[in-house]
Design a protein around this motif. Structure first.
Motif, PDB file in Angstrom:
ATOM      1  N   THR A 209      -1.727   2.842   3.173  1.00  0.00           N
ATOM      2  CA  THR A 209      -2.307   3.521   2.011  1.00  0.00           C
ATOM      3  C   THR A 209      -1.333   3.441   0.839  1.00  0.00           C
ATOM      4  O   THR A 209      -0.109   3.434   1.030  1.00  0.00           O
ATOM      5  N   ARG A 210      -1.902   3.340  -0.358  1.00  0.00           N
ATOM      6  CA  ARG A 210      -1.084   3.267  -1.572  1.00  0.00           C
ATOM      7  C   ARG A 210      -1.740   4.056  -2.679  1.00  0.00           C
ATOM      8  O   ARG A 210      -2.931   4.350  -2.636  1.00  0.00           O
ATOM      9  N   THR A 212      -2.848   4.093  -6.612  1.00  0.00           N
ATOM     10  CA  THR A 212      -3.155   3.222  -7.749  1.00  0.00           C
ATOM     11  C   THR A 212      -3.914   4.013  -8.804  1.00  0.00           C
ATOM     12  O   THR A 212      -4.574   5.007  -8.484  1.00  0.00           O
ATOM     13  N   ALA A 224      -5.546   0.136   0.573  1.00  0.00           N
ATOM     14  CA  ALA A 224      -5.472  -0.912  -0.447  1.00  0.00           C
ATOM     15  C   ALA A 224      -6.576  -1.946  -0.268  1.00  0.00           C
ATOM     16  O   ALA A 224      -6.826  -2.421   0.830  1.00  0.00           O
ATOM     17  N   TYR A 228      -6.919  -2.580  -5.930  1.00  0.00           N
ATOM     18  CA  TYR A 228      -5.463  -2.445  -5.947  1.00  0.00           C
ATOM     19  C   TYR A 228      -4.836  -3.754  -6.426  1.00  0.00           C
ATOM     20  O   TYR A 228      -3.897  -3.755  -7.227  1.00  0.00           O
ATOM     21  N   GLU A 229      -5.352  -4.878  -5.920  1.00  0.00           N
ATOM     22  CA  GLU A 229      -4.842  -6.186  -6.331  1.00  0.00           C
ATOM     23  C   GLU A 229      -5.040  -6.386  -7.824  1.00  0.00           C
ATOM     24  O   GLU A 229      -4.138  -6.853  -8.540  1.00  0.00           O
ATOM     25  N   ASP A 232      -2.611  -4.278  -9.768  1.00  0.00           N
ATOM     26  CA  ASP A 232      -1.234  -4.781  -9.701  1.00  0.00           C
ATOM     27  C   ASP A 232      -0.998  -5.911 -10.701  1.00  0.00           C
ATOM     28  O   ASP A 232       0.116  -6.064 -11.233  1.00  0.00           O
TER      29      ASP A 232
END
Length: 307
Positions: A209-210, A212, A224, A228-229, A232
């Motif tokens: 998990t992150r 964002t 993610a 998320y990509e 980023d």
């Protein structure tokens, strides 16, 4: 009204209290242009403009509706509404709660006359309740609970990363009066989580998990995925919350129509891999049993040696 019709149990209405923001047209169009290739790949038309979720702050129609319903509990996330609304809720007999991610926010909540603090640690899934994201202290649940229990007079509810009875026992031992568990209940058959959401929680992805801001414009923790990509790689300033949400929801809808689930924000806390697919009532029963077991284990007369 429908929820109150279905149950005699207390109902909690949760309100978002973000500061109203203006989305510069150039930021709006830049974000839409950035997402355009993904819309094209999904054979979908991107929205021409971004819509917003209105805040509860100053929202007279929303406030009047809540007061008319008189739910037993009203909670606030991202901040606090105006004092007049808080007082009106208390006069109507509603218990009030508000999320704090640091001691400074907790003291503001206490001064406003709120009844209960929700101590949201950085482990928690979903949106960070921080008042000002740029000043986030990223405090963990257990450190935060101890600070709020010591330096405020309000009852503290621990939230973030609590997935089992041992976590409940630990939170209560550190000064919480209760816990708030979200991710633990997502796999329950009673929840509206999609099959893909459930599959993600049961997969190795749940270990990753992150946080964002790319999904909505505000920091939120989840498993993610594609958004998320995209976040980023985006080299410009994101539109402020909640403007990006409408484009991202349109992307998610288009992706699901193509049987592609990677665009959905699978909100989940850091303990996601500990989630269990149990009916809600059985999960609650299991949690209580685990909590009692943990309390008994910690009260053993024999203590481990300190090395």
């Amino acid at each position: 009204q429908e929820t109150q019709r279905l149950t005699q149990a207390p109902v909690n209405i949760n309100l978002l209290c973000h500061a109203s923001s203006h989305c510069p047209p150039e930021a709006e169009q830049a974000w839409l242009r950035y997402l355009a290739p993904d819309f094209l790949k999904l054979q979908a038309t991107p929205p021409q403009t971004l819509d917003i979720y209105p805040s509860a702050i100053g929202n007279q129609a929303l406030q009047a509706m809540v007061l008319a319903q008189r739910p037993q509990v009203v909670s606030f996330h991202f901040g606090l509404p105006e004092q007049s609304f808080i007082q009106a809720l208390k006069k109507a007999g509603c218990l009030t709660m508000a999320t704090a991610t640091c001691l400074e926010e907790a003291l503001q909540i206490e001064q406003a006359g709120i009844d209960v603090l929700v101590a949201q640690g950085v482990e928690a899934g979903g949106h960070r309740g921080v008042f000002q994201p740029e000043r986030d202290q990223y405090m963990g649940t257990f450190a935060l609970v101890q600070l709020l229990a010591r330096y405020t007079r309000l009852p503290v509810v621990a939230a973030g990363g609590i997935m089992n009875g041992a976590g409940i026992a630990a939170a209560l031992q550190l000064g919480a009066c209760a816990v708030q568990m979200g991710t633990a209940f997502v796999p329950c058959p009673e929840s509206l989580a999609s099959p893909a959401y459930r599959a993600a929680l049961a997969s190795p992805q749940a270990m990753q998990t992150r946080i964002t801001s790319a999904v909505s414009g505000r920091p939120a923790r989840g498993i993610a995925g594609r958004m998320y990509e995209l976040g980023d790689r985006y080299d410009q300033a994101l539109p402020p919350y909640p403007w990006p949400y409408s484009a991202n929801k349109a992307l998610q809808k288009a992706a699901e129509a193509q049987q592609q689930m990677g665009y959905a924000p699978y909100w989940a806390g850091q303990g996601a891999a500990l989630a269990r697919s149990l009916p809600a009532a059985e999960l609650v029963k299991t949690l209580v049993e685990e909590w009692f077991d943990a309390r008994e284990a910690w009260n053993l007369s024999s203590r481990p040696k300190v090395l």
